[in-house]
Design an enzyme around this catalytic site. Structure first.
Site, PDB file in Angstrom:
ATOM      1  CG  HIS A 101      69.614 -13.283 -52.142  1.00  0.00           C
ATOM      2  ND1 HIS A 101      70.896 -13.051 -52.623  1.00  0.00           N
ATOM      3  CD2 HIS A 101      69.474 -12.460 -51.075  1.00  0.00           C
ATOM      4  CE1 HIS A 101      71.496 -12.155 -51.866  1.00  0.00           C
ATOM      5  NE2 HIS A 101      70.674 -11.766 -50.926  1.00  0.00           N
TER       6      HIS A 101
HETATM    7  O1  RIB Z   1      72.040 -15.791 -48.814  1.00  0.00           O
HETATM    8  C1  RIB Z   1      70.727 -15.447 -49.181  1.00  0.00           C
HETATM    9  C2  RIB Z   1      69.747 -16.482 -48.723  1.00  0.00           C
HETATM   10  O2  RIB Z   1      69.733 -16.547 -47.301  1.00  0.00           O
HETATM   11  C3  RIB Z   1      68.304 -16.141 -49.121  1.00  0.00           C
HETATM   12  O3  RIB Z   1      67.567 -17.332 -49.266  1.00  0.00           O
HETATM   13  C4  RIB Z   1      67.808 -15.368 -47.936  1.00  0.00           C
HETATM   14  O4  RIB Z   1      66.382 -15.437 -47.799  1.00  0.00           O
HETATM   15  C5  RIB Z   1      68.466 -16.124 -46.827  1.00  0.00           C
HETATM   16  O5  RIB Z   1      67.669 -17.277 -46.548  1.00  0.00           O
END
Ligand code: RIB
Ligand code: CA
Length: 343
Positions: free
Chosen positions: A271
């Protein structure tokens, strides 16, 4: 070519780790500071993890400042317990879940927030003697040019910065955030972890008037990393490649277990690295749309959800550029090349 001045706000977190490797190894960003936030795990754990990753990859010179214990309004522990309860209710067949007293963060990252690799215990790096928000304000105040903020956890620090230092908002070039989503997602409709943890901060950011590019689940569950990329990192032959490969293997196994219903076999999203890659090379973004976004606060089912006015029926300003797709192959190659540039 002149490096882009940035501040990275993170809650390591496996994908935060990869984003830090990308940001530092790309050699395209002037990382003025790294700040930490309570999200994937407690603020103590996410801060320790950030220090360990930066030291391990050779980025000891980057100042690190610690964020708050909790989101702006809510309690981090209560949010984590609510998240775990949601998962228990929605996926009862997922077998044993962490006992309630051990729930300190998102299950995808393990108990420490960065399970899957043991960092050396001799890290000399210390946090700066100021809070994350004070560090951000200092960097913005002292910078001759505007600075891009890259938040990849709950937006607590960014929201507080905007409220506490309104005169510095004009020094923000853009916010390239990992968070939110405009489509139905995983654990509940329209809910992504970062906005779920601190919806109040998200609302402050969305209403700030600062240009925002949002790398949410819309794109991060499309731009997936497979075993081949992890193998490439493992075979780089340097410390960072081995560390990143070990942690991504753990992250992939957790995702495949927790989200088996999505058929994510042998792939994992990364992500946070998407939000960094989009700053390094905006041409990686192949599909985006400017929309009016808001965030739901309270309620039973949509608390913390980002709500997109697709049909422009609210006649409100299009405040966010929502990214829907990126060039996956170029993105993954960028990750491997960055890891190769680290120690
Ligand atoms: O939903 C994904 C996010 O939430 C990313 O930033 C992961 O590291 C968590 O923080
Ligand atoms: Ca994160």
């Amino acid at each position: 070519m002149k490096k882009i001045p940035v501040i990275i706000d993170c809650d390591p977190g496996h994908d935060d780790m990869m984003a830090l490797v990308l940001a530092y190894g790309s050699q395209k960003l002037d990382i003025r500071a790294v700040t930490t936030v309570a999200g994937n795990n407690t603020i103590d754990n996410t801060t320790r993890n950030a220090l360990n990753v930066l030291h391990y990859i050779g980025a000891d010179h980057i100042p690190v400042a610690k964020g708050l214990q909790d989101p702006i309004v809510r309690s981090h522990k209560e949010v984590m317990e609510k998240l775990a309860e949601n998962r228990r209710r929605m996926y009862p067949d997922q077998g044993s879940q962490e006992p309630k007293e051990k729930i300190v963060g998102a299950s995808a990252h393990g108990i420490t927030g960065l399970d899957g690799f043991t960092f050396p215990q001799d890290n000399p790096m210390q946090v700066q003697p100021m809070s994350a928000v004070e560090m951000m304000a200092k960097v913005l105040r002292e910078s001759e040019e505007k600075v891009t903020l890259i938040p990849m956890g709950p937006l607590t620090n960014i929201g507080l910065l905007i409220r506490a230092f309104p005169d510095l908002v004009e020094k923000i070039e853009r916010i390239s955030m990992m968070g939110g989503t405009s489509e139905f997602v995983l654990t509940r409709p329209f809910m992504e972890f970062n906005t779920f943890v601190d919806p109040e901060a998200t609302k402050i950011v969305f209403e700030s008037g600062v240009p925002i590019t949002m790398f949410g689940y819309d794109v991060t569950y499309r731009v997936l990393c497979g075993k081949d990329t992890i193998e490439q990192m493992e075979h780089l032959g340097n410390k960072t490649g081995h560390m990143a490969a070990s942690l991504l293997k753990f992250f992939m196994e957790r995702h495949n277990k927790n989200l088996s219903h999505l058929g994510l076999s042998d792939t994992t999203p990364i992500h946070d690295a998407c939000a960094v890659a989009g700053v390094i090379d905006p041409t990686l973004v192949t599909q985006s749309k400017r929309l009016h976004l808001d965030v739901e606060i309270g309620g039973t089912y949509f608390d913390g959800a980002t709500i997109c006015d697709y049909a422009h029926c609210l006649n409100l300003p299009e405040n966010v550029e929502v990214v829907y797709n990126m060039d996956t192959q170029r993105f993954l190659q960028m990750l491997v090349d960055a890891a190769a540039n680290c120690q």
